[in-house]
Enzyme design. Sequence first.
Site, PDB file in Angstrom:
ATOM      1  N   CYS A  50      21.160  16.788  33.681  1.00 11.36           N
ATOM      2  CA  CYS A  50      21.674  17.598  34.796  1.00 11.36           C
ATOM      3  C   CYS A  50      21.452  16.961  36.173  1.00 11.36           C
ATOM      4  CB  CYS A  50      21.068  18.995  34.740  1.00 11.36           C
ATOM      5  SG  CYS A  50      19.331  19.026  34.292  1.00 11.36           S
TER       6      CYS A  50
ATOM      7  N   HIS B 195      20.016  21.945  41.332  1.00 14.15           N
ATOM      8  CA  HIS B 195      19.103  20.818  41.535  1.00 14.15           C
ATOM      9  C   HIS B 195      19.454  20.150  42.872  1.00 14.15           C
ATOM     10  CE1 HIS B 195      17.676  21.508  37.615  1.00 14.15           C
ATOM     11  NE2 HIS B 195      18.086  20.441  36.975  1.00 14.15           N
TER      12      HIS B 195
HETATM   13  P1  NAP Z   1      17.311  26.576  25.181  1.00 11.78           P
HETATM   14  O1  NAP Z   1      17.538  27.718  26.115  1.00 11.78           O
HETATM   15  O2  NAP Z   1      15.962  26.339  24.644  1.00 11.78           O
HETATM   16  O3  NAP Z   1      18.356  26.762  23.919  1.00 11.78           O
HETATM   17  C1  NAP Z   1      18.294  25.948  22.763  1.00 11.78           C
HETATM   18  C2  NAP Z   1      19.360  26.360  21.736  1.00 11.78           C
HETATM   19  O4  NAP Z   1      19.188  25.536  20.557  1.00 11.78           O
HETATM   20  C3  NAP Z   1      19.256  27.818  21.268  1.00 11.78           C
HETATM   21  O5  NAP Z   1      20.549  28.333  21.051  1.00 11.78           O
HETATM   22  C4  NAP Z   1      18.534  27.684  19.918  1.00 11.78           C
HETATM   23  O6  NAP Z   1      18.824  28.733  19.017  1.00 11.78           O
HETATM   24  C5  NAP Z   1      19.136  26.390  19.398  1.00 11.78           C
HETATM   25  N1  NAP Z   1      18.311  25.805  18.342  1.00 11.78           N
HETATM   26  C6  NAP Z   1      16.993  25.488  18.398  1.00 11.78           C
HETATM   27  N2  NAP Z   1      16.582  24.992  17.208  1.00 11.78           N
HETATM   28  C7  NAP Z   1      17.659  24.997  16.386  1.00 11.78           C
HETATM   29  C8  NAP Z   1      17.886  24.617  15.031  1.00 11.78           C
HETATM   30  N3  NAP Z   1      16.899  24.133  14.253  1.00 11.78           N
HETATM   31  N4  NAP Z   1      19.125  24.765  14.502  1.00 11.78           N
HETATM   32  C9  NAP Z   1      20.144  25.270  15.254  1.00 11.78           C
HETATM   33  N5  NAP Z   1      19.996  25.651  16.557  1.00 11.78           N
HETATM   34  C10 NAP Z   1      18.768  25.518  17.107  1.00 11.78           C
HETATM   35  O7  NAP Z   1      17.773  25.199  25.850  1.00 11.78           O
HETATM   36  P2  NAP Z   1      18.860  24.936  27.035  1.00 11.78           P
HETATM   37  O8  NAP Z   1      18.211  24.885  28.346  1.00 11.78           O
HETATM   38  O9  NAP Z   1      20.002  25.860  26.810  1.00 11.78           O
HETATM   39  O10 NAP Z   1      19.279  23.440  26.718  1.00 11.78           O
HETATM   40  C11 NAP Z   1      20.122  23.119  25.619  1.00 11.78           C
HETATM   41  C12 NAP Z   1      20.366  21.616  25.597  1.00 11.78           C
HETATM   42  O11 NAP Z   1      21.053  21.223  26.789  1.00 11.78           O
HETATM   43  C13 NAP Z   1      19.072  20.793  25.548  1.00 11.78           C
HETATM   44  O12 NAP Z   1      19.287  19.658  24.743  1.00 11.78           O
HETATM   45  C14 NAP Z   1      18.836  20.436  26.999  1.00 11.78           C
HETATM   46  O13 NAP Z   1      18.064  19.281  27.149  1.00 11.78           O
HETATM   47  C15 NAP Z   1      20.274  20.233  27.482  1.00 11.78           C
HETATM   48  N6  NAP Z   1      20.493  20.423  28.926  1.00 11.78           N
HETATM   49  C16 NAP Z   1      19.998  21.523  29.568  1.00 11.78           C
HETATM   50  C17 NAP Z   1      20.273  21.696  30.936  1.00 11.78           C
HETATM   51  C18 NAP Z   1      19.773  22.877  31.727  1.00 11.78           C
HETATM   52  O14 NAP Z   1      19.960  22.884  32.949  1.00 11.78           O
HETATM   53  N7  NAP Z   1      19.145  23.887  31.108  1.00 11.78           N
HETATM   54  C19 NAP Z   1      21.055  20.769  31.601  1.00 11.78           C
HETATM   55  C20 NAP Z   1      21.549  19.669  30.917  1.00 11.78           C
HETATM   56  C21 NAP Z   1      21.281  19.526  29.581  1.00 11.78           C
HETATM   57  P3  NAP Z   1      17.827  30.022  18.850  1.00 11.78           P
HETATM   58  O15 NAP Z   1      18.059  30.895  20.046  1.00 11.78           O
HETATM   59  O16 NAP Z   1      18.310  30.620  17.584  1.00 11.78           O
HETATM   60  O17 NAP Z   1      16.426  29.475  18.798  1.00 11.78           O
END
Ligand code: NAP
Length: 349
Positions: free
Chosen positions: A149, A241
């Site tokens: 991001c 950010h």
């Molecule tokens: P998050 O809120 O922790 O969400 C993670 C997701 O992954 C949830 O839907 C979770 O499902 C799922 N998950 C976890 N373990 C799993 C498994 N074994 N099988 C299938 N699904 C699974 O994270 P986030 O902030 O949304 O980020 C998601 C991704 O985008 C990450 O890789 C992060 O690095 C990237 N990212 C985030 C941002 C940001 O600003 N937040 C920006 C750029 C990139 P459950 O709810 O069922 O656990």
Amino acid sequence: MTKRIEVGLLGATGMVGQQFINQLAGHPWFDLTWLAASERSEGKRYADAAPWRLDSAIPGGIAEKMVEPAAAGKGPKLVFSALDANVAGDLEQAFADAGHFVVSNARNHRMDPAVPLLVPEVNAEHLALLRVQAKRRANGGAIVTNPNCSTVVLTMALAPLRAFGLRSCLVSTMQAVSGAGYPGVASLDILGNVIPFISGEEEKIETETRKILGTVAGEVVEMHPVMVSAHTNRVPVIDGHTETVSVALDGKPKAADLRAAIDGFVGAPQRLGLPTAPKQPLVYMDQPNRPQPRFDAGRERGMTVTVGRLRPCHVLDWKFVTLGHNTVRGAAGAAVLNAELMLAEGWLD
Ligand code: NAP
């Protein structure tokens, strides 16, 4: 487009997954029909699987959908991924091997030489790497990624400066708590505080930036020569950010040259009129105290990156501030724009 194509979403319940659902609601080209997450959520109604944390209602029809297991081979051909990075590497690989187009936010495949790391305004031509993946997988599956991001925001601001011989860059970030997912950073750690460490973030900014600004040569991307040094900080901001940036340039542009390059910056999404593309991807703000996350992160539905405070730097050459919405421009919106570019250019045929 006369008929919308069905798309799926891996990681539908997370912070970024929810932004995807918002971005795809009423999308003119994509119809979100399949939601998947972990064993914790599968088999539940979406509305019961995880609390909705955005400041708008769950878009129509989504709350009642069942959350499916994230099993490769299930779901539509095109799937977006907002998976936790701890599982994204293997799962996304399995989906691509099963013939899916995976358009991912996760870090795991970004630096794979055959995987485009895309910011459509900056390096749309990197989609040519899909030809390399086509040689690996006869069934047409592929992975395309968007950057970290902070890196999206930085590369959007640096892209117009490439023309002036971008040589080095120092960047300090002030990153919102939504960037850490949910529940993310504990309130007692972040309220009234700054945390000067985000695991792995500085390395991602320093390497991903060079790939994005690089050029495709044959079957690989030649890294841009710019050297990047990053400091990353978590701050008590919800979304957006902010980054303070100093650059050294081989050329000797005047402030007016840099302003003209920033003001005139457009790319493939604007030329193609992609649905999620902001009309103006970079907006320069003349007020001396802008951009600010609370007032400027949401511009053009969170897809515009703002820049301000351009002034001489007495150590390098020029310095400025830049800001972007981390879960929209830095995540879900970025991936939807990537998929729109792929569709518009015929890569999904
Ligand atoms: P998050 O809120 O922790 O969400 C993670 C997701 O992954 C949830 O839907 C979770 O499902 C799922 N998950 C976890 N373990 C799993 C498994 N074994 N099988 C299938 N699904 C699974 O994270 P986030 O902030 O949304 O980020 C998601 C991704 O985008 C990450 O890789 C992060 O690095 C990237 N990212 C985030 C941002 C940001 O600003 N937040 C920006 C750029 C990139 P459950 O709810 O069922 O656990």
